[in-house]
Write a protein that holds these residues in place. Structure first.
Motif: not given
Ligand code: ATP
Length: 216
Positions: A125-130, A164-172
């Motif tokens: 999976a990709h990992v998305i950091v909220l 395999g990628r890591i994304g970082s998401l600036a959620v509210t």
């Protein structure tokens, strides 16, 4: 290629911090759906304050307004601790061609290197950091190195790979936690704007969280 968000947690109970973050991830990452996966048998020292069946009922009730959410109870079908890697393998076997996006709050991600076989997560999976208030999304140490190697800064870069990628998401930023909800219910305080109304009704009608440890 189908894109599936997988958002695991105790959801004890689900609150709008979870739901708004999941909606924003769904929108920004152009996902086809988000599966909310209640943890059946917590592997770390966490305890459930409400049993799995009731936490799941709350999630199902909370998700009715957003059709692209679904509640997935796969962890209840396995014995032993509910490891995320096993859950990802389960999704992978059901959706072989899909790209899986594991959604993780920044507080949970800071302990990611303690998860069972955590490096293997990136082969599935990709990992998305909220982002979550009070928890900087930049880890340090070994996890920090992996974060820097794998992080992407654009959606195109993320979508160019299946996993395999890591994304970082600036959620509210909503400073809401299940702990806060449980404490307020226990003190007979209102949680009307912290949890969806469908879930609030169930909590009140069933007297859930009004006393300590009704769960497993
Ligand atoms: P508790 O207060 O009992 O520790 P919690 O509010 O952190 O619970 P969990 O069910 O443990 O909720 O969290 C599930 C996932 O949702 C985790 O990845 C967590 O980081 C994320 N999450 C929880 N609350 C928020 C929030 N307000 N904003 C963004 N992500 C959140």
């Amino acid at each position: 290629m189908l894109r599936i968000g997988i958002f695991g947690g105790m959801f004890d109970p689900v609150h709008i911090g979870h739901l708004q973050s999941a909606i924003e991830a769904f929108e920004y990452l152009q996902l086809d759906k988000v599966s909310l996966v209640p943890c059946a048998h917590p592997p770390h020292r966490q305890i459930a304050h409400l049993k799995f069946e009731y936490r799941t009922q709350l999630l199902v009730a909370a998700c009715t307004r957003f059709l692209e959410f679904e509640v997935d109870t796969c962890e209840m079908k396995r014995d032993g601790p509910s490891y995320t890697l096993d859950t990802l393998q389960d999704f992978h076997s059901r959706y072989v061609d899909a790209s899986l996006y594991l959604l993780v709050g920044s507080d949970a991600f800071s302990g990611f290197a303690d998860w069972k076989n955590w490096r293997e997560v990136f082969s599935l999976a990709h990992v998305i950091v909220l982002h979550r208030p009070g928890f900087p999304p930049m880890p340090d140490g070994e996890l920090g190195d992996v974060f820097n190697e794998r992080k992407v800064s654009t959606l195109d870069e993320l979508q160019a790979a299946k996993q395999g990628r890591i994304g970082s998401l600036a959620v509210t930023q909503l400073e809401i936690s299940s702990t806060l909800v449980r404490e307020r219910v226990q003190q007979n305080l209102d949680v009307a704007y912290l949890v969806p109304e469908e879930a609030r009704k169930l909590i009140i009608e069933n007297n859930w969280y009004s006393k300590e440890l009704a769960g497993e």
